[in-house]
Design a protein around this motif. Structure first.
Motif, short mmCIF file in Angstrom:
data_model
loop_
_atom_site.label_atom_id
_atom_site.label_comp_id
_atom_site.label_asym_id
_atom_site.label_seq_id
_atom_site.Cartn_x
_atom_site.Cartn_y
_atom_site.Cartn_z
N LEU A 1 30.00 35.36 41.61
CA LEU A 1 31.25 35.66 40.92
C LEU A 1 32.00 34.41 40.45
O LEU A 1 31.52 33.70 39.61
CB LEU A 1 32.14 36.55 41.79
CG LEU A 1 31.63 37.99 42.00
CD1 LEU A 1 32.65 38.82 42.77
CD2 LEU A 1 31.24 38.67 40.70
N ILE B 1 35.75 42.22 36.56
CA ILE B 1 35.44 41.83 37.94
C ILE B 1 36.60 42.20 38.85
O ILE B 1 36.40 42.73 39.95
CB ILE B 1 35.15 40.32 38.02
CG1 ILE B 1 33.83 40.01 37.30
CG2 ILE B 1 35.09 39.85 39.46
CD1 ILE B 1 33.54 38.53 37.18
N HIS C 1 31.59 34.10 33.82
CA HIS C 1 32.26 35.22 34.50
C HIS C 1 33.75 35.26 34.17
O HIS C 1 34.38 36.32 34.31
CB HIS C 1 32.04 35.14 36.00
CG HIS C 1 30.72 35.70 36.43
ND1 HIS C 1 30.42 35.97 37.74
CD2 HIS C 1 29.64 36.08 35.72
CE1 HIS C 1 29.20 36.48 37.82
NE2 HIS C 1 28.71 36.54 36.60
N TRP D 1 30.00 30.30 36.49
CA TRP D 1 31.35 30.76 36.78
C TRP D 1 32.15 30.94 35.48
O TRP D 1 32.90 31.92 35.36
CB TRP D 1 32.06 29.76 37.68
CG TRP D 1 31.48 29.69 39.07
CD1 TRP D 1 30.89 30.70 39.77
CD2 TRP D 1 31.45 28.54 39.92
NE1 TRP D 1 30.48 30.25 41.01
CE2 TRP D 1 30.82 28.93 41.13
CE3 TRP D 1 31.88 27.22 39.80
CZ2 TRP D 1 30.62 28.05 42.19
CZ3 TRP D 1 31.69 26.35 40.84
CH2 TRP D 1 31.08 26.76 42.03
N ALA E 1 37.94 36.12 43.20
CA ALA E 1 37.93 36.97 42.01
C ALA E 1 39.31 37.56 41.74
O ALA E 1 39.80 37.56 40.60
CB ALA E 1 36.90 38.08 42.17
N ASN F 1 36.58 44.83 42.04
CA ASN F 1 36.80 44.28 43.38
C ASN F 1 38.14 44.67 44.00
O ASN F 1 38.33 44.50 45.21
CB ASN F 1 36.67 42.76 43.36
CG ASN F 1 35.23 42.31 43.26
OD1 ASN F 1 34.46 42.45 44.20
ND2 ASN F 1 34.85 41.78 42.10
#
Length: 444
Positions: free
Chosen positions: A331, A297, A290, A287, A260, A301
């Motif tokens: 993710l 994201i 995302h 994916w 990510a 993270n």
């Protein structure tokens, strides 16, 4: 009974790190003998000459969410066993009951995760169970025992008394309890350990304990004074020492955060397994969806990425159990099977030796869930092996250099395994049929 000899290969003893040239004698799905010298071959027995090659045990992904559609990709990557951390045991029955030499991995599975209201993945369904009632949670644990769950998975919005009840009920049936506290608002890693949880997935809940009041839902601007890029090692060591007293086990899934944070420069080596995955709608479309929220994201993270690595290194150095997992397909581009190789690379990057990294996905992983017949190459073990073209003890990246995979005593090339990848339409029909049966049975 089928027999197979693998001769002249360099066998890796993952417990000691010793390597030696020898012959592995396989009968049925078991290793009958391991000879540390030349073995007189029986005429008519299938033989693989592994001269110049290296033989390691089949790898174990200790945190994933397997799907029938990409199950063969795990085995083609040398991952012969997976620990499925939340899903539905009944939905996975075809994989769980597959023959030992099938080109799909052995599945050690929990059932649907138990979460608190309103449920991070929505209301109760075939994949998650939402309750704030301790007695209802106990009943759900008992149902999971009946359907064959190997452990119980708890999720981040679970209430304290529900966590205590679920852990207590699971203990009655000798089941371990795992939890994911990444999005927990109330409970921390220390709370979970004190309440009887055995596994901390993603090494989650540490930030909530180290910095009281922080969680992923609060305004992150208020926490910019914390140097998330360089974790406070003193705080990490102090908390790891407390957790170690409870003998809790960690599966950090560092590749999940690494992919990510690296996007768009993701880890994506060119090989036949990844090319096969890229030709599938699922999980590729997941994916790609995302990618549209990649910045969000990354922001969420950034806080746990380096902290998770510091925790994994510190806890292991203190003598704690730390194993390799991926959270595939979560993710961004956590490639089924192949992502585990990147996880091993990250272990080495944070200070593990090649042998120590390999142990997190073989012998130590097997021991952590009391599977005594996998994870190492020795007489009596299941014949799950990976034959490599290069030595992974010299460079952990060599675990990807796969020549053959032996699953339950049957040898496959990667192309042979990938030929078993099912049509996506068939997988979808199977899921829809299961959903109909689930709803018709009035399951809640």
């Amino acid at each position: 009974m089928n027999k197979l000899y693998i001769t002249n290969g360099t066998i890796i003893d993952v417990e000691s790190g010793v390597t030696y040239i020898g012959t592995i004698e396989i009968e049925g799905d078991k290793i009958k003998n391991v000879h540390k010298q030349d073995k007189a071959l029986t005429e008519g027995v299938k033989t693989i000459d592994a001269k110049g090659k290296y033989i390691m045990p089949g790898l174990i992904d200790m945190h994933c969410h397997i799907n029938e559609g990409f199950a063969p990709h795990f085995v083609a990557s040398g991952v012969t066993t997976v620990r499925n951390t939340a899903g539905n045991v009944l939905l996975l029955q075809k994989l769980i009951q597959s023959p030992t030499d099938a080109p799909t991995p052995r599945v050690y599975a929990s059932d649907r995760m138990i979460d608190g209201t309103p449920g991070q993945w929505g209301p109760t369904s075939y994949g998650n169970f939402v309750t704030d009632d301790p007695e209802v949670a106990r009943k759900e644990v008992r149902r999971q025992v009946e359907v064959g769950a190997k452990f119980v998975k708890l999720y981040g919005w679970i209430k304290r008394d529900v966590m205590r009840a679920a852990a207590d009920e699971a203990k009655k049936y000798n089941l371990e309890v795992a939890c994911d506290l990444i999005n927990s608002k109330d409970l921390t890693t220390l709370d979970a350990a004190e309440l009887g949880v055995n596994w901390l997935e993603h090494a989650s809940g540490f930030a909530q304990e180290m910095y009281k009041g922080w969680n992923t839902m609060v305004d992150q601007k208020e926490w910019r004074h914390i140097n998330w890029e360089e974790p406070d090692q003193e705080k990490v060591e102090a908390l790891c020492a407390k957790i170690l007293q409870y003998d809790v086990k960690l599966c950090p899934t560092m590749v999940l955060f690494d992919q990510a944070m690296s996007y768009p420069a993701i880890w994506s080596p060119k090989n036949r397994v990844i090319e096969s995955i890229k030709n599938k709608k699922h999980p590729l479309e997941y994916w790609r969806s995302h990618e549209e929220i990649a910045d969000i994201i990354k922001e969420s993270n950034a806080i746990v990425n380096n902290l998770t690595k510091a925790i994994a290194k510190t806890y292991y150095a203190m003598g704690g159990t730390v194993v390799a997992g991926t959270d595939t397909p979560a993710l961004l581009y956590t490639y089924p099977g192949m992502a585990l190789h990147r996880e091993l690379e990250i272990f080495v990057e944070i200070g593990f030796t090649e042998l120590e990294a390999l142990q997190t996905a073989t012998v130590n992983a097997a021991k952590s869930i009391k599977l005594d017949d996998i994870g190492s190459i020795q007489e009596g073990n299941i014949a799950d092996l990976v034959i490599l073209n290069k030595n992974p003890l010299e460079n952990i990246k060599h675990t990807k250099e796969i020549e053959f995979v032996v699953k339950g005593g049957k040898a496959y090339t990667q192309d042979e395994i990938l030929s078993y990848v099912p049509e996506e339409e068939a997988v979808q029909r199977s899921l829809e049929a299961f959903m109909e049966r689930w709803e018709a049975a009035g399951m809640k």
